[in-house]
Scaffold this motif. Structure first.
Motif, PDB file in Angstrom:
ATOM      1  N   ARG A   1       0.837  -1.196   0.000  1.00 52.31           N
ATOM      2  CA  ARG A   1       0.000   0.000   0.000  1.00 52.31           C
ATOM      3  C   ARG A   1       0.870   1.243   0.000  1.00 52.31           C
ATOM      4  O   ARG A   1       2.051   1.203   0.353  1.00 52.31           O
ATOM      5  N   ILE A   2       0.255   2.341  -0.382  1.00 58.28           N
ATOM      6  CA  ILE A   2       0.935   3.628  -0.307  1.00 58.28           C
ATOM      7  C   ILE A   2       0.599   4.255   1.040  1.00 58.28           C
ATOM      8  O   ILE A   2      -0.566   4.526   1.340  1.00 58.28           O
ATOM      9  N   VAL A   3       1.615   4.451   1.846  1.00 59.42           N
ATOM     10  CA  VAL A   3       1.453   5.115   3.130  1.00 59.42           C
ATOM     11  C   VAL A   3       1.748   6.599   2.929  1.00 59.42           C
ATOM     12  O   VAL A   3       2.873   6.978   2.603  1.00 59.42           O
ATOM     13  N   VAL A   4       0.728   7.426   3.089  1.00 57.73           N
ATOM     14  CA  VAL A   4       0.861   8.853   2.835  1.00 57.73           C
ATOM     15  C   VAL A   4       1.389   9.547   4.083  1.00 57.73           C
ATOM     16  O   VAL A   4       0.863   9.361   5.182  1.00 57.73           O
ATOM     17  N   GLN A   5       2.431  10.337   3.893  1.00 58.00           N
ATOM     18  CA  GLN A   5       3.023  11.086   4.996  1.00 58.00           C
ATOM     19  C   GLN A   5       2.672  12.559   4.857  1.00 58.00           C
ATOM     20  O   GLN A   5       2.716  13.118   3.771  1.00 58.00           O
ATOM     21  N   GLY A   6       2.326  13.166   5.983  1.00 56.35           N
ATOM     22  CA  GLY A   6       1.976  14.578   5.971  1.00 56.35           C
ATOM     23  C   GLY A   6       1.582  15.046   7.356  1.00 56.35           C
ATOM     24  O   GLY A   6       1.939  14.431   8.362  1.00 56.35           O
ATOM     25  N   GLU A   7       0.829  16.135   7.403  1.00 59.11           N
ATOM     26  CA  GLU A   7       0.354  16.674   8.668  1.00 59.11           C
ATOM     27  C   GLU A   7      -0.875  15.893   9.130  1.00 59.11           C
ATOM     28  O   GLU A   7      -1.904  15.920   8.451  1.00 59.11           O
ATOM     29  N   PRO A   8      -0.779  15.203  10.274  1.00 56.15           N
ATOM     30  CA  PRO A   8      -1.910  14.395  10.737  1.00 56.15           C
ATOM     31  C   PRO A   8      -3.213  15.185  10.846  1.00 56.15           C
ATOM     32  O   PRO A   8      -4.284  14.676  10.501  1.00 56.15           O
ATOM     33  N   SER A   9      -3.121  16.432  11.297  1.00 52.88           N
ATOM     34  CA  SER A   9      -4.333  17.242  11.454  1.00 52.88           C
ATOM     35  C   SER A   9      -4.998  17.509  10.110  1.00 52.88           C
ATOM     36  O   SER A   9      -6.227  17.568  10.013  1.00 52.88           O
ATOM     37  N   LEU A  10      -4.193  17.672   9.069  1.00 54.62           N
ATOM     38  CA  LEU A  10      -4.741  17.898   7.734  1.00 54.62           C
ATOM     39  C   LEU A  10      -5.333  16.617   7.160  1.00 54.62           C
ATOM     40  O   LEU A  10      -6.403  16.633   6.549  1.00 54.62           O
ATOM     41  N   LEU A  11      -4.619  15.517   7.355  1.00 52.48           N
ATOM     42  CA  LEU A  11      -5.076  14.242   6.799  1.00 52.48           C
ATOM     43  C   LEU A  11      -6.378  13.769   7.434  1.00 52.48           C
ATOM     44  O   LEU A  11      -7.082  12.927   6.867  1.00 52.48           O
ATOM     45  N   GLN A  12      -6.698  14.306   8.617  1.00 49.74           N
ATOM     46  CA  GLN A  12      -7.925  13.918   9.306  1.00 49.74           C
ATOM     47  C   GLN A  12      -9.085  14.860   9.023  1.00 49.74           C
ATOM     48  O   GLN A  12     -10.200  14.642   9.494  1.00 49.74           O
ATOM     49  N   GLN A  13      -8.831  15.887   8.216  1.00 47.93           N
ATOM     50  CA  GLN A  13      -9.899  16.817   7.894  1.00 47.93           C
ATOM     51  C   GLN A  13     -10.984  16.140   7.057  1.00 47.93           C
ATOM     52  O   GLN A  13     -10.728  15.162   6.352  1.00 47.93           O
ATOM     53  N   ARG A  14     -12.169  16.718   7.123  1.00 43.65           N
ATOM     54  CA  ARG A  14     -13.294  16.185   6.357  1.00 43.65           C
ATOM     55  C   ARG A  14     -12.947  16.133   4.871  1.00 43.65           C
ATOM     56  O   ARG A  14     -12.416  17.076   4.319  1.00 43.65           O
ATOM     57  N   MET A  15     -13.216  15.030   4.241  1.00 47.04           N
ATOM     58  CA  MET A  15     -13.025  14.778   2.813  1.00 47.04           C
ATOM     59  C   MET A  15     -11.557  14.625   2.405  1.00 47.04           C
ATOM     60  O   MET A  15     -11.284  14.313   1.253  1.00 47.04           O
ATOM     61  N   MET A  16     -10.634  14.814   3.328  1.00 45.25           N
ATOM     62  CA  MET A  16      -9.230  14.701   2.925  1.00 45.25           C
ATOM     63  C   MET A  16      -8.844  13.270   2.555  1.00 45.25           C
ATOM     64  O   MET A  16      -8.179  13.055   1.522  1.00 45.25           O
ATOM     65  N   PRO A  17      -9.219  12.248   3.338  1.00 45.44           N
ATOM     66  CA  PRO A  17      -8.884  10.881   2.914  1.00 45.44           C
ATOM     67  C   PRO A  17      -9.446  10.548   1.540  1.00 45.44           C
ATOM     68  O   PRO A  17      -8.776   9.910   0.723  1.00 45.44           O
ATOM     69  N   GLU A  18     -10.680  11.008   1.275  1.00 50.25           N
ATOM     70  CA  GLU A  18     -11.303  10.733  -0.023  1.00 50.25           C
ATOM     71  C   GLU A  18     -10.555  11.444  -1.151  1.00 50.25           C
ATOM     72  O   GLU A  18     -10.375  10.880  -2.235  1.00 50.25           O
ATOM     73  N   ARG A  19     -10.119  12.672  -0.905  1.00 48.55           N
ATOM     74  CA  ARG A  19      -9.390  13.412  -1.930  1.00 48.55           C
ATOM     75  C   ARG A  19      -8.041  12.762  -2.228  1.00 48.55           C
ATOM     76  O   ARG A  19      -7.627  12.647  -3.387  1.00 48.55           O
ATOM     77  N   VAL A  20      -7.362  12.322  -1.184  1.00 50.66           N
ATOM     78  CA  VAL A  20      -6.068  11.661  -1.362  1.00 50.66           C
ATOM     79  C   VAL A  20      -6.244  10.369  -2.154  1.00 50.66           C
ATOM     80  O   VAL A  20      -5.491  10.099  -3.100  1.00 50.66           O
ATOM     81  N   ARG A  21      -7.242   9.579  -1.794  1.00 51.38           N
ATOM     82  CA  ARG A  21      -7.470   8.315  -2.507  1.00 51.38           C
ATOM     83  C   ARG A  21      -7.890   8.561  -3.947  1.00 51.38           C
ATOM     84  O   ARG A  21      -7.505   7.803  -4.848  1.00 51.38           O
ATOM     85  N   THR A  22      -8.656   9.606  -4.183  1.00 51.71           N
ATOM     86  CA  THR A  22      -9.046   9.942  -5.547  1.00 51.71           C
ATOM     87  C   THR A  22      -7.824  10.322  -6.382  1.00 51.71           C
ATOM     88  O   THR A  22      -7.702   9.911  -7.546  1.00 51.71           O
ATOM     89  N   ALA A  23      -6.914  11.090  -5.791  1.00 47.66           N
ATOM     90  CA  ALA A  23      -5.679  11.442  -6.496  1.00 47.66           C
ATOM     91  C   ALA A  23      -4.873  10.191  -6.823  1.00 47.66           C
ATOM     92  O   ALA A  23      -4.324  10.054  -7.921  1.00 47.66           O
ATOM     93  N   LEU A  24      -4.815   9.260  -5.876  1.00 46.43           N
ATOM     94  CA  LEU A  24      -4.086   8.011  -6.115  1.00 46.43           C
ATOM     95  C   LEU A  24      -4.737   7.186  -7.220  1.00 46.43           C
ATOM     96  O   LEU A  24      -4.045   6.610  -8.064  1.00 46.43           O
ATOM     97  N   LEU A  25      -6.067   7.158  -7.228  1.00 51.36           N
ATOM     98  CA  LEU A  25      -6.771   6.430  -8.285  1.00 51.36           C
ATOM     99  C   LEU A  25      -6.480   7.042  -9.651  1.00 51.36           C
ATOM    100  O   LEU A  25      -6.308   6.325 -10.644  1.00 51.36           O
ATOM    101  N   SER A  26      -6.373   8.362  -9.695  1.00 43.24           N
ATOM    102  CA  SER A  26      -6.034   9.018 -10.964  1.00 43.24           C
ATOM    103  C   SER A  26      -4.631   8.640 -11.414  1.00 43.24           C
ATOM    104  O   SER A  26      -4.354   8.544 -12.607  1.00 43.24           O
ATOM    105  N   GLY A  27      -3.736   8.429 -10.445  1.00 46.86           N
ATOM    106  CA  GLY A  27      -2.391   7.983 -10.793  1.00 46.86           C
ATOM    107  C   GLY A  27      -2.400   6.596 -11.407  1.00 46.86           C
ATOM    108  O   GLY A  27      -1.649   6.314 -12.353  1.00 46.86           O
ATOM    109  N   ILE A  28      -3.255   5.729 -10.900  1.00 46.61           N
ATOM    110  CA  ILE A  28      -3.417   4.395 -11.472  1.00 46.61           C
ATOM    111  C   ILE A  28      -3.948   4.500 -12.896  1.00 46.61           C
ATOM    112  O   ILE A  28      -3.513   3.772 -13.802  1.00 46.61           O
ATOM    113  N   ARG A  29      -4.883   5.423 -13.121  1.00 48.62           N
ATOM    114  CA  ARG A  29      -5.449   5.603 -14.445  1.00 48.62           C
ATOM    115  C   ARG A  29      -4.360   5.986 -15.458  1.00 48.62           C
ATOM    116  O   ARG A  29      -4.276   5.443 -16.555  1.00 48.62           O
TER     117      ARG A  29
END
Length: 212
Positions: free
Chosen positions: A154-182
């Motif tokens: 898996r890809i373990v994303v490193q960053g600011e924990p407070s930002l990564l826990q913000q609303r919709m942030m996990p979904e946005r990160v995963r969407t960006a990763l899915l676009s990379g797969i595309r």
């Protein structure tokens, strides 16, 4: 995002592989921006999102919106990589891991079918709400979680924990990763292979010059 005027991509395989690879590293750069700053390049984000939703593009160029500048963030990252300039290690790790995950995905026919079927449903959502609506982003993020995230690697994303826990942030990160797969799949379709990267540095550097 207006896809016109379309700047025709060069016909040579290395140029097209380079554009597709730029999409992979643009996704990686967006993940890093989101994780460390909580926001990201808007043009790059829109390009990645729409490329993911467009599963039946009219042309190669249509995938990234018709103009190579829509991949500017990724082209700049790739330019730094081939020139052996300082590149953020997290962006490098995300990008090359996306290529590895794409290879694993290609061996999973059932998962490929699932991606295709659910992307078709999400396209309906996008038509109703708009391509960048958070409902669409949430569905794309969930799709990544249900498919690519199930691989042992898996890809373990490193960053600011407070930002990564913000609303919709996990979904946005995963969407960006899915676009990379595309874009990684597009790179493979254009003849891209990881072993070739070692021998194509000069050719890629030459290809990148036309978009500077």
């Amino acid at each position: 995002m207006n896809a016109t005027p379309i700047h025709t991509a060069p016909d040579d395989p290395v140029s097209r592989q380079t554009l597709a690879l730029a999409g992979v590293f643009q996704a990686a750069a967006l993940v890093d921006q989101l994780a460390r700053h909580g926001q990201c390049d808007a043009r790059a984000w829109d390009t990645q999102l729409r490329a993911t939703l467009d599963t039946n593009p009219a042309s190669f160029e249509a995938i990234y919106g018709g103009h190579p500048n829509n991949l500017r963030l990724g082209l700049d990252v790739l330019d730094a990589i081939v020139a052996r300039q300082r590149t953020d290690p997290n962006v490098l790790r995300y990008g090359f891991t996306l290529l590895m995950l794409m290879q694993k995905l290609r061996q999973q026919d059932a998962m490929m079918d699932t991606l295709g079927e659910r992307l078709t449903r999400i396209q309906g959502q996008a038509e109703h709400f708009g391509e960048t609506h958070e409902n669409v982003v949430a569905s794309l993020g969930e799709l990544y979680q249900d498919t690519i995230s199930t691989f042992r690697q898996r890809i373990v994303v490193q960053g600011e924990p407070s930002l990564l826990q913000q609303r919709m942030m996990p979904e946005r990160v995963r969407t960006a990763l899915l676009s990379g797969i595309r874009f990684a799949l597009l790179w493979h379709q254009q003849g891209g292979r990881r072993w070739k990267l070692l021998f194509q540095r000069g050719a890629m550097r030459k290809a990148l010059e036309q978009w500077r």
